[in-house]
Design a protein around this motif. Structure first.
Motif, mmCIF file in Angstrom:
data_model
loop_
_atom_site.group_PDB
_atom_site.id
_atom_site.type_symbol
_atom_site.label_atom_id
_atom_site.label_comp_id
_atom_site.label_asym_id
_atom_site.label_seq_id
_atom_site.Cartn_x
_atom_site.Cartn_y
_atom_site.Cartn_z
ATOM 1 N N ILE B 124 0.825 -1.202 0.000
ATOM 2 C CA ILE B 124 0.000 0.000 0.000
ATOM 3 C C ILE B 124 0.860 1.253 0.000
ATOM 4 O O ILE B 124 0.690 2.150 -0.806
ATOM 5 N N TYR B 125 1.856 1.288 0.900
ATOM 6 C CA TYR B 125 2.620 2.543 0.926
ATOM 7 C C TYR B 125 3.489 2.726 -0.306
ATOM 8 O O TYR B 125 3.700 3.832 -0.748
ATOM 9 N N VAL B 128 0.718 3.694 -3.193
ATOM 10 C CA VAL B 128 0.118 5.008 -2.939
ATOM 11 C C VAL B 128 1.180 6.099 -2.947
ATOM 12 O O VAL B 128 1.028 7.143 -3.589
ATOM 13 N N LEU B 132 1.276 9.088 -5.658
ATOM 14 C CA LEU B 132 1.083 10.475 -5.223
ATOM 15 C C LEU B 132 2.320 11.332 -5.530
ATOM 16 O O LEU B 132 2.205 12.452 -6.012
ATOM 17 N N SER B 152 1.269 15.622 3.593
ATOM 18 C CA SER B 152 2.188 14.532 3.916
ATOM 19 C C SER B 152 3.056 14.901 5.111
ATOM 20 O O SER B 152 3.363 14.076 5.951
ATOM 21 N N LEU B 206 -0.848 3.863 4.795
ATOM 22 C CA LEU B 206 -1.082 5.282 4.547
ATOM 23 C C LEU B 206 -0.113 6.154 5.340
ATOM 24 O O LEU B 206 0.363 7.167 4.845
ATOM 25 N N SER B 209 3.107 6.005 3.549
ATOM 26 C CA SER B 209 3.094 6.433 2.149
ATOM 27 C C SER B 209 3.487 7.901 2.010
ATOM 28 O O SER B 209 4.007 8.308 0.979
ATOM 29 N N ALA B 213 5.804 9.361 -0.805
ATOM 30 C CA ALA B 213 5.322 10.369 -1.754
ATOM 31 C C ALA B 213 6.350 11.491 -1.862
ATOM 32 O O ALA B 213 6.708 11.921 -2.958
#
Lengths: 399, 331, 399
Positions: B124-125, B128, B132, B152, B206, B209, B213
């Motif tokens: 996920i990280y 994502v 992003l 972030s 998340l 992430s 990002a």
């Protein structure tokens, strides 16, 4: 090539009709182009009021130092400046299609297909992770609906055409496996894969050795003959210009300062900056102990360009202009008295005389006949021819 | 290529051996008698009992001999006696002081939970974060870009455990969106496995992430300034393809390095996540072992397994590298 | 022209001048490691493979060649930035090739280096005063209190404002930074300056300023230069004596008049013909260019015999079998070619048979021996005369 090609002001509208006729076979017409970049420190005036054009089958050399605006203007032709951080004014027409303000999909159809570009350093300009063949094939498939296999075949064909030995075996090599000269050949193969009508070469040989440079220049000339494309050759090397270009555009501080046929500009330059360029570069055939005459000072700031003539802070001939015209008024790009299509931006009343009597003896004493003190025969021939033309032109007063 | 891998494996073996020596040295040469906690476990510790345990554990032998015995256990198994005699089969990492189980067996029992958590969370990280970051680089300088960077920074300035507890309290307890957050082995069915881990995955993914990002954005901005990106645009490649193919491939390389290390650390146990969502994995196991009385064999095993995983992750990253970047491909 | 002074170095009488630097059979091999477990050395990059030359006190020798020819490596060997694999570097008669770091220390101040990139060779966190002053302090050139005065003096010598000693490198332009680099090199009053592409990163109008500065400095302080550059015109301008390198070897060395107007090695001829020349092109169109095919071979596995033979139009059997020695063929002219001769000459009897003791197929002649003085740096009063050789070979042909 007519003098209408380097219009500098809209005021000269008497020749508009002639310009239209000339534009018909000019593939690229750049008209009053200005490129500016807003930054934190202010507005960078990279290119100001630049006009030029190129026909198919012809080579235009753009000379200038870093910051003269030569690369910035050529990137504008492909719409490569980020629209958000660039202010573009004027017009650029490629084969009749306006580029300034065009949307992304219009530009994409031009890029690589109508106009292709070669960059200075082929090692950084090719993607390090993709094979040479894949990059060429990709360029082909963007503009042609063909299978991957066919595109690969085309890539091999192009590599072979630009003189890569055993192209079939080298097509899957990565850029780092090629030598510098071969990488630039691959770059040329990629740019020519779609038969572009205009090729912009931005310092294509600066990163290469002289013998390789000679190979690449030869190749470009051969290919130009074969594909009848127009070439814009951007360089700081007057030698490259002398060998390759039909026409020259000398840029300084974002402006065109002198333009005309190559031979004319190199033998009868009328702008002190061009003189400076010629006198500061040693030549393999020049007098050995002649001291180089550098241009004093540094290139101008594009944030706060000097008032008047952009070259005035470095110009050593300023004192010959009456008053402080050089500092107060920007000279127009006006036709020279001799030579067809020759225009220069300078307030000097008789630059051609100053060049022959003051500049030439200093920078190229070997071109002066030692007994008579006159320029040698070849130069005189050109001078005579230009004078004849000047006489024919003298019906109309040019000043 | 093969020579390269062999060379890497040899140096990896060396690193792991050295780590095991250091761990061994730290615990068995420490100020306390390692037999002390074992002695403390069952009520009263008399000096006689301590002396007996010390003798039984071989702590009176030289360090070299102890290490040799421990090493032997790793390869052929050994007998361990403190009180009763335990058969510890190879690869033997000892017998847990508290549970009296083989450490290796416990490790294998806890590992799947941690592995499941790490794989899901890191995917996920990675996805994502990279997405992003790439988008932000594409629109850099705009409001969207600045908004994303600010967001972030806010998320990463909140301590992770606060975030995890809040998520657990509200999403799981209060609103019952994820009522059942715990680990079910895959043998219970893939649905139960995924459902139980969904919230931990999301929280872990998340939260992490944002760092990815920002990192990806930085790499992308740099890559987008490269000459070959200008070349791709100049030959008419569509902007989306320039970004997601030409630029991303080059920008992703350093991101993968970080990812490899992060993943290794996840595998070595995510203490906070496992504690809060009550997942019985390596992290919890290791933390429990550290509480007094210290369960030495388990602590040693977690450190060792951590070292092994990080070394392996590094090798995998390097091999991945050579697939992405032909310049590091070794002939 | 009349008021410009001839360049100091050209006033030196090369035949009698005392050498400050003599390099004899200098070699540098870089190991290539295998990718196996043991990382054995599987090959050697023969970057510099037996070069010999001399630089007279206060004179300048130019070292030209294309990328990968070993010219920069040679420069770094002489300043001992690299450890030589073999050979002698005699500085003021003393061999410094094998000196330890400690033994080199006193000599460091005598041999200084100027680098190509004025951006990366100056520490951005140090002021100009620190950059120029540190060598003064380290080598205790002047008392602590006088350092600043000396720094100001040096800045003035290189044409910078002496009051700018407390500024940082990023506040200066490229040309000015190169001046800082020169000031730093001058601080220790060196006797020999190794200048590795000192102007090639600069804009053309700035190049001339720096070249002139180097000439002034040379005249004023009587410094000898080893001037390394790929730009043949700049080297010709600066150096009365020029050596051409190809693939780790010197192929031709001569005074510049001879080298540039009568090159005798095919590679020198090709190299010179490849340089675009403004004046030539301006008055008489393009010169007759020698097209060299392909790329320079790998220095890991260079061709046997003559290293240029794979691209040479004159190559015969002997070229693959015997490496041509650097043979002196004029008072100040040495060339390493079996068939040395001016462009267009068609001698087909190798000129090297006698000194090598071989027949025209390159096979040893029984009883004949190889001359012993082939690796001497500098020139000797006696040399092989090509005219005599030509007459003899014509006689041979007649028989």
């Amino acid at each position: 090539m007519t003098s209408e090609r380097f219009l500098s002001t809209p005021a000269q509208s008497t020749s508009d009709r002639a310009a239209d006729i000339a534009a018909a076979d000019n593939f690229l017409v750049v008209d009053h182009l200005s490129v500016r970049f807003p930054t934190h420190d202010g507005l960078v005036q990279a290119v100001t009021d630049l006009s030029f054009s190129v026909k198919r089958g012809e080579t235009l050399g753009i000379v200038g130092e870093s910051g003269s605006g030569k690369s910035v203007s050529s990137m504008a032709v492909l719409g490569l400046h980020d629209a958000k951080s660039t202010r573009l004014e004027g017009s650029i027409r490629v084969g009749g299609q306006e580029v300034v303000g065009a949307d992304e999909s219009t530009l994409r159809k031009l890029r690589g297909k109508e106009v292709a570009m070669i960059f200075q350093d082929p090692l950084t300009a090719l993607h390090p992770f993709y094979s040479v063949g894949r990059q060429i094939a990709e360029a082909y498939r963007i503009h042609h609906k063909v299978s991957k296999g066919e595109a690969r075949k085309r890539a091999i064909e192009m590599l072979d055409r630009v003189g890569i030995p055993q192209a079939k075996n080298r097509v899957d090599d990565f850029p780092h496996q090629f030598s510098g000269g071969m990488r630039q050949r691959a770059m040329i193969a990629m740019s020519l894969v779609n038969d572009p009508k205009l090729l912009i070469a931005d310092e294509p040989t600066t990163a290469l050795d002289v013998t390789v440079q000679a190979q690449i220049l030869d190749l470009l000339q051969d290919l130009q003959r074969e594909f009848n494309s127009a070439i814009i050759m951007i360089t700081h090397d007057l030698g490259v210009i002398a060998e390759l270009a039909d026409e020259v555009l000398v840029m300084y501080g974002g402006r065109a300062v002198e333009t005309g046929a190559t031979k004319q500009i190199l033998t009868h330059p009328e702008m002190p900056y061009t003189w400076g360029l010629l006198s500061s570069v040693p030549e393999v055939s020049a007098d050995e102990d002649a001291r180089l005459i550098p241009i004093p000072g540094n290139p101008p700031s594009l944030l706060n360009p000097p008032s008047g003539c952009p070259f005035n802070p470095r110009c050593t001939h300023k004192d010959k202009v009456p008053g402080d015209l050089c500092v107060t008024t920007l000279p127009e790009l006006l036709p020279a008295r001799v030579g067809p299509s020759h225009r220069r931006r300078c307030h000097l009343p008789d630059p051609e005389v100053i060049y022959l009597t003051e500049v030439l003896p200093e920078i190229a004493p070997d071109l002066i006949d030692p007994t008579t003190g006159e320029p040698i025969a070849a130069l005189q021939e050109i001078a005579a021819a230009s004078e004849a033309e000047a006489n024919a032109d003298s019906r109309g007063d040019q000043r | 290529m093969l020579g390269y891998i062999v060379r890497r494996l040899l140096s990896a073996g060396l690193v792991v051996t050295l780590t095991s020596m250091i761990v061994f040295a730290l615990f068995f040469l420490g100020p306390d008698n390692p037999a002390q906690p074992l002695c403390d476990i069952n009520g009263k510790c008399t000096p006689e009992r301590l002396a007996l345990l010390t003798e039984q554990l071989g702590l009176n032998d030289t360090v070299y001999h102890q290490y040799w015995i421990w090493l032997q256990g790793l390869f052929v198994g050994r007998e361990i006696s403190f009180g009763p005699i335990y058969q510890c089969s190879a690869p033997c990492l000892g017998i847990s002081y508290s549970t009296r189980n083989e450490v290796t067996a416990e490790l294998l029992d806890k590992f799947p939970a941690t592995l499941s958590l790490a794989i899901g969370g890191s995917l996920i990280y990675l996805l994502v974060g990279v997405f992003l970051g790439t988008m932000a680089a594409r629109v850099r300088g705009t409001l969207a870009d600045r908004g994303l960077v600010t967001m972030s920074l806010i998320v990463s300035s909140i301590p992770y455990y606060v975030l995890a507890i809040l998520a657990w309290i509200y999403l799981s307890l209060e609103w019952q969106i994820f009522p059942d957050t715990t680990y079910h082995p895959l043998t219970d069915g893939i649905g139960a496995w995924a459902y139980g881990l969904l919230l931990p995955w999301l929280v872990l993914g998340l939260a992490q992430s944002t760092a990815y990002a920002r990192y990806t954005r930085g790499q992308m901005v740099e890559t987008l300034g490269e000459d070959y990106i200008r070349t791709a645009t100049a030959k008419g490649v569509a902007k989306r393809k320039v970004i997601f193919q030409h630029a991303l491939r080059a920008a992703i390389v350093p991101v993968i390095t970080i990812f490899g290390l992060d993943f290794a650390f996840l595998l070595a146990g995510t203490v906070v996540t496992e504690e809060i969502f009550d997942i019985d994995g390596i992290g919890q196991w290791g933390i429990r072992a550290l509480r007094a009385p210290v369960d030495f064999p388990v602590v040693a095993a977690t450190v060792l397994i951590g070292a092994v995983i990080i070394v392996i992750a590094n090798i995998i990253v390097d091999i991945l590298y050579s697939f992405i970047d032909p310049r590091v491909r070794v002939s | 022209m009349t008021e410009t002074q001839p360049h100091a170095a050209s006033r030196i009488d090369w035949a009698t001048a005392e050498s400050i630097l003599e390099v004899v059979n200098l070699k540098k091999y870089f190991p290539v490691k295998s990718s196996g477990v043991l990382r054995r050395t599987i090959a050697q990059v023969q970057a510099v493979d037996g070069v010999s030359f001399s630089v007279p006190r206060g004179g300048s020798l130019g070292l030209v060649g294309e990328s990968g020819c070993g010219k920069s490596t040679t420069g770094r060997l002489i300043t001992r930035l690299y450890e030589p694999t073999a050979g002698e570097i005699r500085f003021e008669g003393k061999d410094i090739a094998a000196l330890s770091r400690k033994e080199m220390l006193p000599l460091r101040s005598e041999i200084q280096m100027i680098f190509q990139d004025p951006y990366s060779s100056l520490n951005p966190r140090h002021t100009v005063g620190t950059i120029v002053g540190t060598p003064l302090q380290v080598h205790k050139m002047v008392p602590e209190k006088k350092v600043l005065d000396r720094v100001r003096e040096l800045l003035e010598v290189v044409g910078l404002n002496p009051e700018h000693y407390n500024r940082y490198p990023n506040e200066f332009s490229g040309g000015q930074r190169q001046r800082i680099g020169i000031a730093r090199a001058l601080a220790l009053q060196p006797k020999l300056l190794v200048a590795d592409e000192p102007v090639s990163a600069l804009d053309v109008s700035i190049q001339a300023q720096v070249v002139n500065l180097l000439q002034d400095v040379q005249r004023e302080f009587n410094i000898a230069f080893l001037f390394i550059a790929h730009d043949l015109a700049v080297v010709r301008h600066f150096c009365p004596e020029v050596a051409v390198m190809y693939l780790g070897k010197i192929v031709e060395v001569a005074d510049r008049e001879t080298l540039y107007s009568q090159p005798h090695h095919p590679y020198t001829q090709a190299l010179l013909s490849a340089v675009p020349d403004v004046k030539q092109a301006a008055v008489g169109g393009r010169r007759d260019r020698i097209r060299l095919e392909g790329d320079v071979p790998s220095p890991v596995n260079p061709p046997s015999g003559c290293r240029f033979r794979t691209r040479c139009w004159k190559a015969q059997d002997i070229c693959a079998k015997q490496e041509p020695p650097l043979l002196q063929i004029g008072p100040r002219h040495k060339v390493a070619c079996h068939f040395a001769g001016q462009r267009g000459s068609t001698g087909n009897v190798p000129i090297t048979l006698d000194v090598l003791g071989v027949n025209s197929h390159g096979d040893p002649v029984p009883g004949a021996t190889r001359a012993s003085n082939l690796e001497d740096p500098g020139y000797s009063p006696a040399f092989s005369d090509l005219e005599t050789h030509k007459r003899r070979s014509e006689k041979l042909a007649d028989r």
